[in-house]
Design a protein around this motif. Structure first.
Motif, PDB file in Angstrom:
ATOM      1  N   LYS A   1      -6.995   1.180 -16.750  1.00  0.00           N
ATOM      2  CA  LYS A   1      -6.849  -0.140 -17.378  1.00  0.00           C
ATOM      3  C   LYS A   1      -5.465  -0.334 -17.971  1.00  0.00           C
ATOM      4  CE  LYS A   1      -8.986  -3.069 -20.916  1.00  0.00           C
ATOM      5  NZ  LYS A   1     -10.089  -3.166 -21.914  1.00  0.00           N
ATOM      6  N   ARG A   2      -4.864   0.734 -18.497  1.00  0.00           N
ATOM      7  CA  ARG A   2      -3.634   0.594 -19.285  1.00  0.00           C
ATOM      8  C   ARG A   2      -2.348   0.833 -18.505  1.00  0.00           C
ATOM      9  NH1 ARG A   2      -5.181   3.011 -25.295  1.00  0.00           N
ATOM     10  NH2 ARG A   2      -6.950   1.607 -25.635  1.00  0.00           N
ATOM     11  N   VAL A   3      -2.419   1.555 -17.368  1.00  0.00           N
ATOM     12  CA  VAL A   3      -1.198   1.829 -16.604  1.00  0.00           C
ATOM     13  C   VAL A   3      -0.882   0.623 -15.717  1.00  0.00           C
ATOM     14  CG1 VAL A   3      -0.099   3.345 -14.913  1.00  0.00           C
ATOM     15  CG2 VAL A   3      -1.666   4.306 -16.617  1.00  0.00           C
ATOM     16  N   PRO A   4       0.356   0.088 -15.731  1.00  0.00           N
ATOM     17  CA  PRO A   4       0.724  -1.075 -14.902  1.00  0.00           C
ATOM     18  C   PRO A   4       0.545  -0.816 -13.405  1.00  0.00           C
ATOM     19  CG  PRO A   4       2.365  -0.679 -16.596  1.00  0.00           C
ATOM     20  CD  PRO A   4       1.447   0.504 -16.614  1.00  0.00           C
ATOM     21  N   ALA A   5       0.453  -1.893 -12.622  1.00  0.00           N
ATOM     22  CA  ALA A   5       0.093  -1.801 -11.212  1.00  0.00           C
ATOM     23  C   ALA A   5       1.090  -0.986 -10.381  1.00  0.00           C
ATOM     24  CB  ALA A   5      -0.052  -3.207 -10.619  1.00  0.00           C
ATOM     25  N   ARG A   6       2.397  -1.226 -10.546  1.00  0.00           N
ATOM     26  CA  ARG A   6       3.378  -0.518  -9.713  1.00  0.00           C
ATOM     27  C   ARG A   6       3.397   0.988  -9.969  1.00  0.00           C
ATOM     28  NH1 ARG A   6       9.198  -2.916  -9.804  1.00  0.00           N
ATOM     29  NH2 ARG A   6       9.507  -1.098  -8.485  1.00  0.00           N
ATOM     30  N   PRO A   7       3.470   1.451 -11.215  1.00  0.00           N
ATOM     31  CA  PRO A   7       3.397   2.896 -11.441  1.00  0.00           C
ATOM     32  C   PRO A   7       2.082   3.500 -10.968  1.00  0.00           C
ATOM     33  CG  PRO A   7       4.241   1.785 -13.389  1.00  0.00           C
ATOM     34  CD  PRO A   7       3.769   0.715 -12.465  1.00  0.00           C
ATOM     35  N   LEU A   8       0.980   2.744 -11.101  1.00  0.00           N
ATOM     36  CA  LEU A   8      -0.319   3.233 -10.652  1.00  0.00           C
ATOM     37  C   LEU A   8      -0.313   3.447  -9.143  1.00  0.00           C
ATOM     38  CD1 LEU A   8      -2.947   3.871 -12.144  1.00  0.00           C
ATOM     39  CD2 LEU A   8      -3.751   1.569 -11.591  1.00  0.00           C
ATOM     40  N   MET A   9       0.244   2.476  -8.399  1.00  0.00           N
ATOM     41  CA  MET A   9       0.324   2.619  -6.952  1.00  0.00           C
ATOM     42  C   MET A   9       1.252   3.765  -6.560  1.00  0.00           C
ATOM     43  SD  MET A   9       1.174  -0.198  -4.001  1.00  0.00           S
ATOM     44  CE  MET A   9      -0.403  -0.991  -4.201  1.00  0.00           C
ATOM     45  N   ALA A  10       2.358   3.921  -7.282  1.00  0.00           N
ATOM     46  CA  ALA A  10       3.281   5.021  -6.991  1.00  0.00           C
ATOM     47  C   ALA A  10       2.614   6.372  -7.212  1.00  0.00           C
ATOM     48  CB  ALA A  10       4.523   4.904  -7.871  1.00  0.00           C
ATOM     49  N   MET A  11       1.825   6.501  -8.277  1.00  0.00           N
ATOM     50  CA  MET A  11       1.135   7.758  -8.543  1.00  0.00           C
ATOM     51  C   MET A  11       0.078   8.050  -7.478  1.00  0.00           C
ATOM     52  SD  MET A  11       0.773   8.007 -12.694  1.00  0.00           S
ATOM     53  CE  MET A  11       0.231   6.337 -13.004  1.00  0.00           C
ATOM     54  N   VAL A  12      -0.639   7.013  -7.028  1.00  0.00           N
ATOM     55  CA  VAL A  12      -1.609   7.190  -5.945  1.00  0.00           C
ATOM     56  C   VAL A  12      -0.898   7.680  -4.685  1.00  0.00           C
ATOM     57  CG1 VAL A  12      -3.186   6.001  -4.379  1.00  0.00           C
ATOM     58  CG2 VAL A  12      -3.269   5.509  -6.826  1.00  0.00           C
ATOM     59  N   GLY A  13       0.214   7.035  -4.336  1.00  0.00           N
ATOM     60  CA  GLY A  13       0.967   7.421  -3.136  1.00  0.00           C
ATOM     61  C   GLY A  13       1.478   8.842  -3.205  1.00  0.00           C
TER      62      GLY A  13
END
Length: 255
Positions: free
Chosen positions: A227-239
Motif C-alpha cells: 500500500k505504501r510503496v509507490p508504483a514505479r519502485p514497486l514495479m522495479a523491485m518486482v522486475g
C-alpha cells in the motif's frame, strides 16, 4: 508426520527466519515464497520436488490466508480481477499437482524460468522508462490457468507468472499484488488437498513447521508495504526479484 514432542526446536530457527523473509517479499511484491522455499528444500536439503512442493503449499495455505486478510484490510484487492483469476488458477493447480505427483516436470523448468527472466527485465525497463500507463488487463483466465499449473508443478510460480504478466498488460502494481496474493489462498488450499490425496501426510516435516511459523509472523506486513510503496519502485523491485530468482534457477538446472 514427525513427533514434534521429541524434536529440538532450535533446529527449526533457520526455517523460521527463511519463512519470515520469504513471506515479507511475497506479501509486498506478490511473488517468491514458493520459489525461495522450494529451491531451499530441493537444492539444500535434497527433498524430492513433489514433496517440496507439497510442503510449501501446506505452509502457503495458512500464510496466504493471513496475507490475504492484510491486503483486504488495506484495500489492495481488485475484486473483479480476483473473480477472473480464482477458478482458472484452482483448475490449473489441480492439474499441476497431479502431474508433479506422477510425472517428472523438471525438464520444462529452465524454459519457464528463461521466460520469467525476460519478463523481469521488461518490467525493469518499464519502471526505468518513466510514467506508467495503467489499464485493465485483457488476458486473465488463461494466465490464471497457466500460473496455477506452473505453481503446483514447479513448487512455486503463481506470483511470478501471474503478477508479472498482469503488470506487463498495464495493471496497477498495488492492486495486482494484493489481488494475486489474496486469490493464491484458494489455489494453495486446493493444491495441498490434491497433493495429500496422492502422497498422504508426508509433506509435514520439521522444515514445514519452521516455514509456517516464520511465514505467519510476516504475513500481515505485506499489505502495509504494498500500500505504501509507490508504483514505479514497486514495479522495479518486482522486475529485479523476478530476474534474479529466474536466473539463479536456470543456473541451478543447467549446472
Amino acid at each position: 508426520m514427525p513427533d514434534f514432542s521429541t524434536i529440538d526446536f532450535t533446529a527449526i530457527l533457520p526455517f523460521i527466519a527463511i519463512g519470515f523473509a520469504a513471506q515479507v517479499i511475497d506479501g509486498a511484491l506478490g511473488m517468491a515464497f514458493g520459489l525461495i522455499n522450494s529451491t531451499l528444500l530441493v537444492s539444500m536439503l535434497g527433498m524430492p520436488p513433489a514433496l517440496a512442493s507439497a510442503s510449501v503449499h501446506a505452509v502457503e495455505t495458512f500464510t496466504t490466508a493471513a496475507s490475504g486478510v492484510s491486503h483486504i484490510y488495506h484495500r489492495n484487492v481488485d475484486w473483479r480481477l480476483f473473480r477472473r483469476l480464482v477458478i482458472p488458477g484452482v483448475l490449473g493447480g489441480v492439474i499441476g499437482a497431479y502431474v508433479l505427483s506422477n510425472v517428472d516436470a523438471a525438464v520444462a523448468k529452465p524454459f519457464v524460468m528463461a521466460y520469467l527472466a525476460a519478463i523481469g527485465l521488461f518490467l525493469l525497463y518499464r519502471a526505468w522508462r518513466g510514467a506508467l500507463t495503467l489499464q485493465s488487463p485483457k488476458i486473465v483466465a488463461p494466465l490464471g490457468l497457466a500460473g496455477g499449473f506452473l505453481d503446483a508443478a514447479g513448487g512455486g510460480g503463481w506470483g511470478p507468472v501471474v503478477t508479472s504478466n498482469l503488470l506487463v498488460q498495464g495493471a496497477a502494481p498495488r492492486t495486482t499484488i494484493g489481488t494475486v496474493n489474496t486469490s493464491e489462498f484458494f489455489l494453495t488450499a486446493t493444491v495441498s488437498i490434491t497433493f495429500f490425496t496422492q502422497m498422504g501426510l508426508a509433506a509435514f516435516s520439521l522444515a514445514t513447521l519452521g516455514l509456517l511459523i516464520g511465514g505467519l509472523v510476516a504475513a500481515p506486513l505485506g499489505g502495509i508495504l504494498a500500500k505504501r510503496v509507490p508504483a514505479r519502485p514497486l514495479m522495479a523491485m518486482v522486475g529485479a526479484l523476478l530476474t534474479l530468482t529466474s536466473a539463479y534457477t536456470i543456473w541451478q538446472a543447467l549446472r
